[in-house]
Design an enzyme around this catalytic site. Structure first.
Site, PDB file in Angstrom:
ATOM      1  N   GLU A  79       3.936   1.664  -1.197  1.00  0.00           N
ATOM      2  CA  GLU A  79       4.543   1.889  -2.518  1.00  0.00           C
ATOM      3  C   GLU A  79       3.525   2.472  -3.495  1.00  0.00           C
ATOM      4  OE1 GLU A  79       7.887  -1.539  -3.160  1.00  0.00           O
ATOM      5  OE2 GLU A  79       5.859  -2.236  -2.729  1.00  0.00           O
ATOM      6  N   ASP A 100       0.849   4.229  -2.653  1.00  0.00           N
ATOM      7  CA  ASP A 100       0.582   5.600  -2.216  1.00  0.00           C
ATOM      8  C   ASP A 100       1.655   6.564  -2.718  1.00  0.00           C
ATOM      9  OD1 ASP A 100      -1.711   4.862  -0.894  1.00  0.00           O
ATOM     10  OD2 ASP A 100      -0.744   4.664   1.066  1.00  0.00           O
ATOM     11  N   LYS A 150      -8.930   4.525   9.826  1.00  0.00           N
ATOM     12  CA  LYS A 150      -9.164   4.159   8.424  1.00  0.00           C
ATOM     13  C   LYS A 150      -8.975   2.638   8.336  1.00  0.00           C
ATOM     14  CE  LYS A 150      -8.038   5.469   3.683  1.00  0.00           C
ATOM     15  NZ  LYS A 150      -7.867   4.128   3.125  1.00  0.00           N
ATOM     16  N   ASP A 176       0.834  -1.206   0.000  1.00  0.00           N
ATOM     17  CA  ASP A 176       0.000   0.000   0.000  1.00  0.00           C
ATOM     18  C   ASP A 176       0.864   1.249   0.000  1.00  0.00           C
ATOM     19  OD1 ASP A 176      -2.111  -1.673   0.085  1.00  0.00           O
ATOM     20  OD2 ASP A 176      -2.796  -1.137   2.094  1.00  0.00           O
ATOM     21  N   ARG A 215     -18.231  -0.942  -3.379  1.00  0.00           N
ATOM     22  CA  ARG A 215     -18.045   0.425  -3.897  1.00  0.00           C
ATOM     23  C   ARG A 215     -17.886   0.430  -5.405  1.00  0.00           C
ATOM     24  NH1 ARG A 215     -12.989   4.240  -2.256  1.00  0.00           N
ATOM     25  NH2 ARG A 215     -11.887   2.687  -3.490  1.00  0.00           N
TER      26      ARG A 215
END
Length: 665
Positions: free
Chosen positions: A36, A38, A118, A34, A139
């Site tokens: 990397e 980001d 989060k 995650d 989603r």
């Protein structure tokens, strides 16, 4: 950076972000961490800001990643399920606060916040009509998601009926707790299945199953964090909404901290960071939301993100420690896995003293030695992993590690077959493999003992009633009945089933032994050729390899299996128990299908395809899985597919089930 260089780099980053987003959102199989991802997105966002002439609405900085998986119905979200803008330091957070305050002053409103964890999971919406759950969706791309209503109904913490008869749509995060995730991966490791990369992808893969029965076996949970739409009620603040959701019966995010200033927000984020190791669920940041709902309306949203919320992302925590030793554990299927024994060190809130080294290749790739100073981190805040070796710290006292040549549990030979990374124990009586070996032995594909399932086998092993496969035939009525209240009838049936299994065809025994690469089809060929277990045990590799459906690798596997002391011991025990070990020789056998090859397709009314195949083979015929010019007949049932089409193209004779029955009579 020159304009042309910037354009080229932006295109590269967009292509990379699309690829990695697909692996993450659509395939539930991430290829980078995650953090990397980001950092890649941060570079893209900064370049697009510096060179706005290259900004495109197709960039993932401007839209939500993810697509609807084939097989699911589409759900159009009445209120978009947006993503969040990420920040990676407190300076960016202060800038966010300044912007919010400036706009709030223009509207004459005060600014307060709520800080929440989060949660590292999969976002979903739940729609209720008159308090009854009527729809659940992922989603997706934020505008269109996947209808996973039946799957979400299997999540125990999702109420099917609310405490009030109300029309409401809420949003939450589906996740798997740290404890449950570790347990899942431990079981997958023992069963030699690929490990889940992280808890988020395990949750996503579980929720997006086309079969809700599979989802029901996964330990999914959910925390609700937002009201998307509601009829007949109004709220002033987000915090007020969350309290109302709890009263309705929802499982609401337990970490929700009201804050009046940005300084309090920073304190809350630091506190969550300090405590995240103690949380039962994984997080990948903290979310800061404007609490005033009317101010949220004024601030609005972009196409991708709300302007009233932001996500602070914690960097992965890395720690230095010593690799004290490397030991090996044996999984249920015999795979020998090296484990790092570490000097205990606290990472992301928990003490790490060991971690998997996967296989021999991983150790060589990292150039690991016992005594090395290593850097470890938690992947996805859950799985500890060695990411670096500090070679400059070596003193010369470090030791090379070699994988064992024999199983550390039973002493049988350990082998690594060509093309595989795993090293396996070859012993059929290895205690580490006992449960898996017995379950396979008694299965329908094996010796077929009806009523003897995994739970029962585990109980027999725990009580010491079974220590090897042959002990199945020593079980008494009393042994079995003792496991169940009023279990005499059940015990009688199982004793009879065990006794019946002694008379199974010879090929069933060969299959049940679990020889590497040998399935039912090749077992039938072997049994037909060698006739007895003695002949098979004395056969050379060359003779075995000459058989149809048996290649060189399979022949070597069979030869080596029957040369092991553990195998010979088991065969002797099974012979003493009276298990059939020879092919039944039928006098005047009917071989009317000899020389004919059949292919089966579609659903039959009077037989399963397996039963029809057994009839064909009993009458001397051969069953193939694919249609070719050499195929004699295609037996086609209802809803026959591409095999029927190919048979028609090649002019192969097609049989109806009625015609087949006539041929068999």
């Amino acid at each position: 950076m020159k304009q042309e260089e910037a354009k080229k780099r932006i295109e590269e980053l967009r292509n990379l972000s699309e690829y990695y987003a697909k692996k993450y959102y659509d395939d539930d199989s991430p290829e980078i961490s995650d953090f990397e991802y980001d950092m890649l997105m941060l570079e893209l966002r900064n370049l697009e800001k510096e060179y706005p002439e290259f900004l495109s609405k197709e960039s993932l900085t401007q839209k939500v990643g993810g697509h609807v998986k084939k097989g699911f119905k589409e759900v159009i979200h009445e209120v978009p399920l947006q993503s969040l803008q990420d920040v990676f330091n407190f300076d960016e957070l202060v800038e966010f606060d300044k912007r919010i305050k400036k706009q709030a002053e223009e509207y004459g409103k005060e600014t307060t916040y709520v800080v929440e964890t989060k949660i590292d999971g999969l976002s979903a919406s739940l729609k209720y009509e008159n308090g009854i759950l009527v729809q659940g969706a992922t989603r997706g791309n934020g505008l269109v998601g996947e209808d996973v209503t039946e799957n979400l109904k299997t999540v125990k913490t999702i109420p099917h009926k609310l405490k009030e008869s109300i029309n409401i749509t809420v949003r939450g995060e589906v996740f798997i707790s740290k404890k449950d995730f570790e347990k899942m991966n431990e079981e997958r490791s023992l069963n030699e299945e690929p490990l889940f990369a992280n808890a988020r992808n395990a949750a996503a893969g579980s929720l997006r199953q086309l079969d809700s029965n599979i989802t029901a076996t996964r330990p999914l949970d959910i925390y609700i964090f937002n009201v998307q739409k509601i009829e007949g009620k109004e709220f002033n603040s987000h915090y007020e909404e969350l309290c109302f959701l709890e009263d309705l019966g929802f499982n609401v995010n337990p970490v929700k901290i009201p804050c009046n200033t940005v300084e309090e927000v920073i304190t809350a984020i630091n506190k969550i960071g300090e405590d995240r190791g103690d949380l039962s669920f994984g997080i990948d940041g903290a979310v800061v939301k404007v609490d005033n709902l009317s101010l949220r309306e004024d601030l609005g949203s972009t196409a991708k993100v709300p302007r009233w919320a932001i996500a602070y992302k914690y960097p992965p925590e890395k720690k230095e420690t010593i690799l004290k030793d490397i030991v090996c554990q044996v999984g249920r299927t015999g795979v020998i896995t090296p484990m790092a024994i570490l000097e205990p060190v606290s990472v992301a809130g928990s003490t790490i003293s060991k971690t998997t080294l996967h296989n021999e290749d991983f150790i060589k790739e990292k150039e690991l030695k016992i005594g090395d100073t290593v850097i470890i981190q938690k992947a996805g805040d859950v799985i500890p992993e060695i990411v670096e070796v500090k070679k400059d710290r070596r003193t010369g006292k470090e030791k090379e590690f070699e994988m064992p040549k024999v199983c550390p549990v039973c002493g049988a030979e350990a082998v690594r077959e060509e093309g595989e990374a795993a090293i396996r124990c070859t012993g059929i009586e290895c205690p580490a493999k006992l449960l898996r070996n017995i379950i396979h032995f008694v299965s329908k594909e094996g010796i077929d003992i009806d009523g003897l399932g995994e739970n029962l086998v585990e109980q027999f092993i725990e009580k010491g009633l079974i220590e090897n496969i042959a002990d199945i035939y020593k079980l008494t009525l009393e042994d079995i009945a003792s496991l169940k209240k009023n279990g005499t009838k059940f015990a009688t049936n199982l004793v009879n089933a065990i006794e019946d299994s002694k008379n199974r065809p010879f090929y069933k025994l060969i299959t049940a032994l679990g020889i590497r690469h040998i399935g039912t089809k090749s077992a039938k060929t072997i049994a037909k050729h060698f006739k007895t277990i003695e002949n098979l045990m004395q056969a050379e590799v060359e003779e075995i390899a000459e058989l149809e459906d048996v290649g060189q690798i399979m022949a070597i596997s069979i030869y080596e299996f029957f040369k092991q002391d553990q195998t010979i011991d088991l065969i002797n025990k099974l012979q003493d128990a009276g298990v059939n070990m020879e092919e039944e020789i039928e006098q005047g056998a009917d071989e009317r299908f000899k020389g004919f090859t059949f292919v089966l397709t579609g659903s039959l009314e009077n037989y399963t395809r397996e039963q029809a195949g057994e009839i064909i083979e009993k009458l001397g015929g051969k069953v193939s899985s694919s249609v070719s010019k050499k195929t004699s007949y295609v037996l086609a049932g209802e809803e026959a597919g591409s095999k029927l089409t190919k048979a028609q193209e090649l002019g192969v004779t097609i049989l109806s089930e009625t015609e087949f029955i006539e041929m068999v009579k």
